[in-house]
Design a protein around this motif. Sequence first.
Motif, PDB file in Angstrom:
ATOM      1  N   LEU A  89      34.869  41.603  78.625  1.00 35.40           N
ATOM      2  CA  LEU A  89      33.636  41.545  79.416  1.00 35.40           C
ATOM      3  C   LEU A  89      34.012  41.325  80.876  1.00 35.40           C
ATOM      4  O   LEU A  89      34.984  40.620  81.170  1.00 35.40           O
ATOM      5  N   ILE A  90      33.235  41.918  81.792  1.00 37.03           N
ATOM      6  CA  ILE A  90      33.460  41.646  83.226  1.00 37.03           C
ATOM      7  C   ILE A  90      32.129  41.303  83.878  1.00 37.03           C
ATOM      8  O   ILE A  90      31.153  42.045  83.747  1.00 37.03           O
ATOM      9  N   PHE A  91      32.103  40.182  84.596  1.00 30.88           N
ATOM     10  CA  PHE A  91      30.915  39.812  85.372  1.00 30.88           C
ATOM     11  C   PHE A  91      31.183  40.099  86.844  1.00 30.88           C
ATOM     12  O   PHE A  91      32.191  39.632  87.385  1.00 30.88           O
ATOM     13  N   VAL A  92      30.298  40.857  87.481  1.00 31.42           N
ATOM     14  CA  VAL A  92      30.473  41.190  88.890  1.00 31.42           C
ATOM     15  C   VAL A  92      29.344  40.562  89.694  1.00 31.42           C
ATOM     16  O   VAL A  92      28.166  40.825  89.427  1.00 31.42           O
ATOM     17  N   GLY A  93      29.706  39.740  90.680  1.00 29.01           N
ATOM     18  CA  GLY A  93      28.703  39.128  91.542  1.00 29.01           C
ATOM     19  C   GLY A  93      28.386  40.033  92.715  1.00 29.01           C
ATOM     20  O   GLY A  93      29.267  40.711  93.239  1.00 29.01           O
ATOM     21  N   THR A  94      27.107  40.091  93.117  1.00 27.91           N
ATOM     22  CA  THR A  94      26.714  40.924  94.265  1.00 27.91           C
ATOM     23  C   THR A  94      26.088  40.048  95.343  1.00 27.91           C
ATOM     24  O   THR A  94      25.999  38.826  95.192  1.00 27.91           O
ATOM     25  N   GLU A  95      25.662  40.704  96.427  1.00 24.64           N
ATOM     26  CA  GLU A  95      25.120  39.981  97.574  1.00 24.64           C
ATOM     27  C   GLU A  95      23.887  39.145  97.223  1.00 24.64           C
ATOM     28  O   GLU A  95      23.644  38.098  97.794  1.00 24.64           O
ATOM     29  N   LYS A  96      23.094  39.641  96.259  1.00 20.32           N
ATOM     30  CA  LYS A  96      21.880  38.927  95.874  1.00 20.32           C
ATOM     31  C   LYS A  96      22.187  37.566  95.275  1.00 20.32           C
ATOM     32  O   LYS A  96      21.441  36.607  95.456  1.00 20.32           O
ATOM     33  N   ALA A  97      23.293  37.490  94.548  1.00 14.94           N
ATOM     34  CA  ALA A  97      23.646  36.239  93.864  1.00 14.94           C
ATOM     35  C   ALA A  97      24.245  35.213  94.817  1.00 14.94           C
ATOM     36  O   ALA A  97      24.332  34.028  94.503  1.00 14.94           O
ATOM     37  N   LEU A  98      24.643  35.677  95.991  1.00 18.86           N
ATOM     38  CA  LEU A  98      25.313  34.795  96.949  1.00 18.86           C
ATOM     39  C   LEU A  98      24.353  33.706  97.421  1.00 18.86           C
ATOM     40  O   LEU A  98      23.215  33.967  97.787  1.00 18.86           O
ATOM     41  N   GLY A  99      24.831  32.473  97.406  1.00 24.25           N
ATOM     42  CA  GLY A  99      24.032  31.370  97.932  1.00 24.25           C
ATOM     43  C   GLY A  99      23.062  30.759  96.927  1.00 24.25           C
ATOM     44  O   GLY A  99      22.400  29.787  97.232  1.00 24.25           O
TER      45      GLY A  99
END
Length: 117
Positions: A89-99
């Motif tokens: 499995l791979i979880f990718v964080g994006t700009e929306k999740a930041l902060g």
Amino acid sequence: MLPKQYRLKNKSAFKATYKVKNSSHSGGVTLFAGILKKENAPTKVGFVVSKKVHKRAVKRNRLKRLMRESYRLLLKENALGHSQKYLSLIFVGTEKALGKNFKEIDNAIRKLIQGIE
RNA sequence: UAAAGCAGCCGGAUAAUCGCGCAGAAAUGUGAGGAAAGUCCGUGCAUUCAAGGACAGGCUGCCGGGGAAAGCCCGGACGGUGUGAACCGGUGGAAAGUGCCACAGAAAUGGAGACUGCCGAUGGAUUUUAUAUCACAGGCGAUGGUGCAACGGUGAGUUAAGAGCUUCACCAGUGAUAUCGAGAGAUAUCAGCUAGGUAAACCCCAGCCGAAUGCAAGAUUAACUCGAAGGUUAUAAAGGCUGUCCGCCCACUUCGGAAAUAUCGCUAGAGUUUGCAGGCAACUGCAUUCCCAGACAGAUGAUUAUCUAGAAACAGAACACGGCUUAUGAACUGCUUUAUAUU
RNA sequence: GGGGCGUUAGCGCAGCUGGUAGCGCAUCACACUGGCAGUGUGGGGGUCAGGGGUUCAAAUCCCCUACGCUCCA
């Protein structure tokens, strides 16, 4: 942080997981699932936050740690369900999740795990 | 009391639950920064090559000291800013040579003056002579305007008119001499020399610099062995040696593909703590004490509570170290200056 | 981790051996046409990425900062 046996380490393994193109999104986090398991080995997980998401290492690390922590707690509760059928499995964080704080990230991860078949 | 200037200090703490890297058989120990950042300088370290020589090339630029070195630090000199404490300064040479100085202006470096002007003492002409007159010879560089900048400045005297004229006063630069200082330089006297700016333009001078590549350097081990080029008598060719040239090296050498894993490099060091001694200081010496991250999809986290200050900024090691630069939160301490008030 | 390059008008680019910024497309106005397209003529639009320095004068030379692109496996 997860024990080593649960971590996705190889570069080719990452590539193979992306190739399957089995992805889903929730709350700024994207989940890629790999091929189904044949043997009874532990499911390996990778966490990715690209340099393009944010320039500063501190903020990227923060997001990765939150995602990891959420997964670890799920593993402890034994609430991973169908996701354990897959080899990786791979979880990718994006700009929306930041902060976002831990609760928001945790909700997103839980939704993704529950949504997988 | 108010407003400033300089220097210093901290870089969250405690508890509970659940977790991770490294070392270790285990118990357990240990685990990001003052900037870890930017990569702007400089080192160590590693690889390739180096008989060398010449020419290029790069960097720095007041003096003294420190330092492994640095576009680094300390102290001083000079210049500038500020009432002041203080702060700032890429601060050698424009009298070796060359270039440039738009527009404007007579003229932008050649010791000029042809514009606008001043004078007509001296000489000449007109006139009997004097006075006077002159598109005369000639003298002058003050005046006007231009410009960042006009060939020392301001004021007086002298003069036909004038002028640094060398006659005078004050000031600026330059040169010589003397004294003081380790030196940068300071002070005094004399000379009468007056020379535009730009060297972050070329350049000159002084000092320094083996070159290239950076831990993705590189070393060891295992595994796949594939393609291409030139030579194999000599030359030539290919490849390498420093940017170029001279010159030199090699006789199995060069280039590329695939694979990119394991181990090493990888952290004991120009190291840390404290004390003493030397020095104005940077720093150095001696003693003492400590071992203080080492990952490889990459470790310090999550949640809750309490507190400093109701909500802690900037920010995350990737071979290491010395600087510089930039980002940054709250509180506190010391010294100094100025202003006002009181004694 | 270590190198290299760039940032100028709405867009794509010149100018970078210092002297006050242009070209093409786009845009606006006018003319030709019954109208559109097209062509012609004329015009507007710039903190030269930001800050500081050298110089009489900086887009240009020097330093710092920000952002973007790119190379080395």
